[in-house]
Design a protein around this motif. Structure first.
Motif, PDB file in Angstrom:
ATOM      1  N   PHE A 131       0.841  -1.199   0.000  1.00 19.29           N
ATOM      2  CA  PHE A 131       0.000   0.000   0.000  1.00 19.29           C
ATOM      3  C   PHE A 131       0.879   1.253   0.000  1.00 19.29           C
ATOM      4  CE2 PHE A 131      -1.562   3.466   2.673  1.00 19.29           C
ATOM      5  CZ  PHE A 131      -2.639   3.899   1.917  1.00 19.29           C
ATOM      6  N   ALA A 132       1.849   1.286   0.922  1.00 14.81           N
ATOM      7  CA  ALA A 132       2.720   2.464   1.053  1.00 14.81           C
ATOM      8  C   ALA A 132       3.523   2.688  -0.228  1.00 14.81           C
ATOM      9  CB  ALA A 132       3.645   2.308   2.245  1.00 14.81           C
ATOM     10  N   ASP A 133       4.065   1.623  -0.807  1.00 15.90           N
ATOM     11  CA  ASP A 133       4.850   1.755  -2.032  1.00 15.90           C
ATOM     12  C   ASP A 133       3.982   2.269  -3.190  1.00 15.90           C
ATOM     13  OD1 ASP A 133       7.157   0.924  -0.744  1.00 15.90           O
ATOM     14  OD2 ASP A 133       6.940  -1.173  -1.364  1.00 15.90           O
ATOM     15  N   GLU A 134       2.770   1.755  -3.299  1.00 19.48           N
ATOM     16  CA  GLU A 134       1.851   2.225  -4.345  1.00 19.48           C
ATOM     17  C   GLU A 134       1.465   3.682  -4.117  1.00 19.48           C
ATOM     18  OE1 GLU A 134       0.695   0.839  -7.203  1.00 19.48           O
ATOM     19  OE2 GLU A 134       2.092  -0.804  -6.811  1.00 19.48           O
ATOM     20  N   TYR A 135       1.242   4.035  -2.846  1.00 20.75           N
ATOM     21  CA  TYR A 135       0.868   5.406  -2.523  1.00 20.75           C
ATOM     22  C   TYR A 135       1.995   6.376  -2.890  1.00 20.75           C
ATOM     23  CZ  TYR A 135      -0.679   9.512   0.013  1.00 20.75           C
ATOM     24  OH  TYR A 135      -1.066  10.786   0.332  1.00 20.75           O
ATOM     25  N   ILE A 136       3.230   5.967  -2.643  1.00 26.62           N
ATOM     26  CA  ILE A 136       4.384   6.792  -2.998  1.00 26.62           C
ATOM     27  C   ILE A 136       4.437   7.002  -4.513  1.00 26.62           C
ATOM     28  CG2 ILE A 136       6.922   6.821  -3.081  1.00 26.62           C
ATOM     29  CD1 ILE A 136       6.785   5.390  -0.289  1.00 26.62           C
TER      30      ILE A 136
END
Length: 170
Positions: free
Chosen positions: A10-15
């Motif tokens: 999730f965090a990587d996609e959000y970045i």
């Protein structure tokens, strides 16, 4: 606290995208609850700090540091940095590696000296000139307030000093 694989995804996609709901869906969360989960994930301290750390790393890698800039200027000034130029010969066209020309090296030196103003004689002269001009302005102000002949002599000597500084600038 470690991130779960879903939280990390999730965090990587959000970045990458900046879209929290879509990032939650890409990470494997339900489409129906993705918006709520995304909002919750962005509030969680461990996910938030992971995102902030990654963003800081991205920013620091994209922007040249002060030290890197001075090191690059130094290598140009020393002639260590090479550039590829195309040279036409009577037979063909060739690519040749050459060091920076003298004008480029001098400009690199000037840029370096701007960062170390205490070593620049021109800056020292400009400071002296500004100081003398400030003294002249003070003397003129005192004269306007009713000063005497002594101030005229002081003004004259300061003006002569200014002329000497102007001559050394040129």
């Amino acid at each position: 606290m470690k991130l779960t694989p879903k939280q990390k995804k999730f965090a990587d996609e959000y970045i990458k995208t900046g879209n929290a709901t879509q990032s939650a869906i890409e990470a494997g969360y339900s489409k129906r609850t993705a918006a709520v989960i995304a909002t919750e994930n962005l509030i969680k301290p461990n996910i938030k700090s992971y995102i902030e750390k990654c963003m800081a790393d991205i920013a620091s890698n994209r922007v040249m540091s002060y030290t890197e800039a001075v090191e690059l200027l130094t290598s140009i000034a020393r002639g260590e940095e090479k550039e590829t130029v195309v040279v036409a010969t009577p037979v063909s066209v060739e690519k040749v590696e050459k060091e920076a020309d003298l004008k480029t090296r001098i400009n690199a030196l000037k840029e370096i000296l701007k960062r170390y103003p205490n070593n620049d004689k021109l800056v020292e002269q400009q400071i002296r000139k500004l100081s003398v001009e400030a003294d002249i302005a003070e003397t003129k102000l005192e004269e306007m307030r009713g000063g005497g002949d002594n101030q005229d002599n002081t003004l004259h000597s300061i003006a002569e000093s200014l002329e000497v500084i102007d001559e050394t600038d040129n």
